[in-house]
Motif scaffolding. Structure first.
Motif, PDB file in Angstrom:
ATOM      1  N   HIS A 124      48.950 -47.422 -52.071  1.00 26.15           N
ATOM      2  CA  HIS A 124      49.871 -46.360 -51.697  1.00 26.15           C
ATOM      3  C   HIS A 124      49.305 -45.503 -50.566  1.00 26.15           C
ATOM      4  O   HIS A 124      49.998 -45.122 -49.647  1.00 26.15           O
ATOM      5  N   LEU A 125      48.032 -45.193 -50.675  1.00 29.69           N
ATOM      6  CA  LEU A 125      47.396 -44.348 -49.665  1.00 29.69           C
ATOM      7  C   LEU A 125      47.044 -45.137 -48.415  1.00 29.69           C
ATOM      8  O   LEU A 125      46.613 -44.566 -47.424  1.00 29.69           O
ATOM      9  N   GLY A 126      47.225 -46.447 -48.501  1.00 28.88           N
ATOM     10  CA  GLY A 126      46.917 -47.287 -47.352  1.00 28.88           C
ATOM     11  C   GLY A 126      45.430 -47.305 -47.050  1.00 28.88           C
ATOM     12  O   GLY A 126      45.010 -47.559 -45.932  1.00 28.88           O
ATOM     13  N   LEU A 127      44.617 -47.026 -48.057  1.00 26.17           N
ATOM     14  CA  LEU A 127      43.180 -46.995 -47.832  1.00 26.17           C
ATOM     15  C   LEU A 127      42.632 -48.415 -47.824  1.00 26.17           C
ATOM     16  O   LEU A 127      43.075 -49.262 -48.569  1.00 26.17           O
ATOM     17  N   SER A 128      41.661 -48.630 -47.007  1.00 25.39           N
ATOM     18  CA  SER A 128      40.986 -49.913 -47.071  1.00 25.39           C
ATOM     19  C   SER A 128      40.029 -49.845 -48.259  1.00 25.39           C
ATOM     20  O   SER A 128      39.764 -48.789 -48.809  1.00 25.39           O
ATOM     21  N   VAL A 129      39.540 -50.973 -48.641  1.00 21.68           N
ATOM     22  CA  VAL A 129      38.620 -51.031 -49.774  1.00 21.68           C
ATOM     23  C   VAL A 129      37.362 -50.242 -49.444  1.00 21.68           C
ATOM     24  O   VAL A 129      36.896 -50.241 -48.307  1.00 21.68           O
ATOM     25  N   ASP A 130      36.847 -49.577 -50.435  1.00 23.61           N
ATOM     26  CA  ASP A 130      35.564 -48.897 -50.245  1.00 23.61           C
ATOM     27  C   ASP A 130      34.545 -49.916 -49.778  1.00 23.61           C
ATOM     28  O   ASP A 130      34.482 -51.013 -50.300  1.00 23.61           O
ATOM     29  N   GLU A 131      33.737 -49.521 -48.827  1.00 25.31           N
ATOM     30  CA  GLU A 131      32.733 -50.460 -48.342  1.00 25.31           C
ATOM     31  C   GLU A 131      31.523 -50.484 -49.267  1.00 25.31           C
ATOM     32  O   GLU A 131      30.677 -51.350 -49.154  1.00 25.31           O
ATOM     33  N   ILE A 132      31.451 -49.502 -50.157  1.00 22.86           N
ATOM     34  CA  ILE A 132      30.367 -49.536 -51.143  1.00 22.86           C
ATOM     35  C   ILE A 132      30.980 -49.683 -52.527  1.00 22.86           C
ATOM     36  O   ILE A 132      31.832 -48.897 -52.936  1.00 22.86           O
ATOM     37  N   ILE A 133      30.578 -50.747 -53.198  1.00 22.02           N
ATOM     38  CA  ILE A 133      31.122 -51.029 -54.519  1.00 22.02           C
ATOM     39  C   ILE A 133      30.003 -50.913 -55.545  1.00 22.02           C
ATOM     40  O   ILE A 133      28.940 -51.510 -55.377  1.00 22.02           O
ATOM     41  N   ARG A 134      30.249 -50.121 -56.582  1.00 19.47           N
ATOM     42  CA  ARG A 134      29.245 -49.974 -57.640  1.00 19.47           C
ATOM     43  C   ARG A 134      29.849 -50.378 -58.964  1.00 19.47           C
ATOM     44  O   ARG A 134      30.897 -49.858 -59.349  1.00 19.47           O
ATOM     45  N   VAL A 135      29.225 -51.323 -59.629  1.00 22.38           N
ATOM     46  CA  VAL A 135      29.657 -51.744 -60.958  1.00 22.38           C
ATOM     47  C   VAL A 135      28.407 -51.910 -61.808  1.00 22.38           C
ATOM     48  O   VAL A 135      27.600 -52.794 -61.547  1.00 22.38           O
ATOM     49  N   GLY A 136      28.259 -51.074 -62.802  1.00 23.83           N
ATOM     50  CA  GLY A 136      27.065 -51.158 -63.654  1.00 23.83           C
ATOM     51  C   GLY A 136      25.811 -51.043 -62.805  1.00 23.83           C
ATOM     52  O   GLY A 136      25.663 -50.116 -62.011  1.00 23.83           O
ATOM     53  N   SER A 137      24.908 -52.032 -62.937  1.00 22.80           N
ATOM     54  CA  SER A 137      23.650 -51.964 -62.187  1.00 22.80           C
ATOM     55  C   SER A 137      23.764 -52.648 -60.828  1.00 22.80           C
ATOM     56  O   SER A 137      22.778 -52.822 -60.120  1.00 22.80           O
ATOM     57  N   LEU A 138      24.979 -53.030 -60.463  1.00 23.01           N
ATOM     58  CA  LEU A 138      25.193 -53.702 -59.176  1.00 23.01           C
ATOM     59  C   LEU A 138      25.734 -52.730 -58.132  1.00 23.01           C
ATOM     60  O   LEU A 138      26.647 -51.950 -58.410  1.00 23.01           O
ATOM     61  N   THR A 139      25.146 -52.773 -56.942  1.00 21.29           N
ATOM     62  CA  THR A 139      25.686 -52.029 -55.806  1.00 21.29           C
ATOM     63  C   THR A 139      25.851 -53.001 -54.651  1.00 21.29           C
ATOM     64  O   THR A 139      24.929 -53.756 -54.331  1.00 21.29           O
ATOM     65  N   LEU A 140      27.025 -52.985 -54.030  1.00 26.13           N
ATOM     66  CA  LEU A 140      27.245 -53.818 -52.849  1.00 26.13           C
ATOM     67  C   LEU A 140      27.612 -52.916 -51.692  1.00 26.13           C
ATOM     68  O   LEU A 140      28.498 -52.060 -51.834  1.00 26.13           O
ATOM     69  N   ASP A 141      26.938 -53.089 -50.575  1.00 27.77           N
ATOM     70  CA  ASP A 141      27.302 -52.371 -49.360  1.00 27.77           C
ATOM     71  C   ASP A 141      27.876 -53.400 -48.393  1.00 27.77           C
ATOM     72  O   ASP A 141      27.133 -54.141 -47.746  1.00 27.77           O
TER      73      ASP A 141
END
Ligand code: CA
Length: 224
Positions: A119-136
């Motif tokens: 809705h906000l037309g935002l692109s995906v966050d470039e930093i994803i955090r799930v549990g002990s995983l971080t993706l940049d």
């Protein structure tokens, strides 16, 4: 978002209201289809959570009327029936997504959040955090617990697309076209190989993936 909840069962309606308010949304509720159309046409909402089986006016008809008047509004259908026919009919009437009852609060929130991003037309966050995983995704790097790793541009592309489409699955050919820039079913094995490599980097147990999940006969889905 400003959300309209249309549900005739009081317990579920109140539960949905509390869940959405708890997630930071502004909420209005109605308990029948006619009231939904009346309020939905009178006031602007970002999202309608729409039950299918409703008194006075059914959910399909509500969807049709609201969709015709407000093309920019997202509609998420809720149905106890869980039938594939309802899903297809709902989506063809202009619903953006569909959740079968009973649903887990977590699943519904994930879908509502995904709609909020669209809705906000935002692109995906470039930093994803799930549990002990971080993706940049911008830096092409990641960390799982103590272990750091690099991502290829293609792997970042896969994550970006799956995360963006969450909670819906993405087919191999869609991935192939979006990330590899090519078409053709013969090459889908390249996708499977890339996914296998990516799982070794981001999954606690690559053989039992929990984040990057295979949906049999469909493709892959990002689960968080
Ligand atoms: Ca109902």
């Amino acid at each position: 978002m400003r959300i309209l909840i249309v549900e005739d069962e009081a317990t579920l309606r109140n539960g949905l209201r509390d869940l959405m308010i708890g997630d930071g949304h502004q909420v209005e509720t109605v308990s029948d289809g006619a009231a939904a159309v009346e309020l939905g046409l009178r006031e602007a909402f970002d999202l309608v959570l729409l039950d299918l089986m409703l008194p006075k006016l059914g959910g399909m008809e509500v969807c049709r009327r609201l969709r015709a008047a407000r093309p920019g509004m997202s509609i998420l259908m809720l149905s106890a029936r869980g039938a594939e026919d309802d899903k297809v009919a709902g989506l063809s009437e202009g619903a953006d997504d569909y959740v079968s009852k009973p649903f887990a609060a977590r699943e519904l929130l994930a879908r509502v959040r995904a709609m909020g991003r669209r809705h906000l037309g935002l692109s995906v966050d470039e930093i994803i955090r799930v549990g002990s995983l971080t993706l940049d995704l911008a830096q092409l790097s990641g960390q799982l617990g103590e272990r750091s790793f690099k991502l290829t541009a293609r792997e970042a592309g896969i994550v970006r697309l799956l995360h963006h489409k969450m909670p819906n699955p993405v087919s191999r050919s869609e991935l192939l076209e979006a990330v590899w820039g090519s078409r053709g079913d013969l090459e889908t094995r390249a996708v499977d190989m890339a996914i296998a490599t990516l799982r070794k980097k981001i999954e606690d147990e690559p053989a039992v993936p929990r984040l990057l999940v295979t949906i049999k006969g469909v493709g892959y889905r990002w689960c968080q």
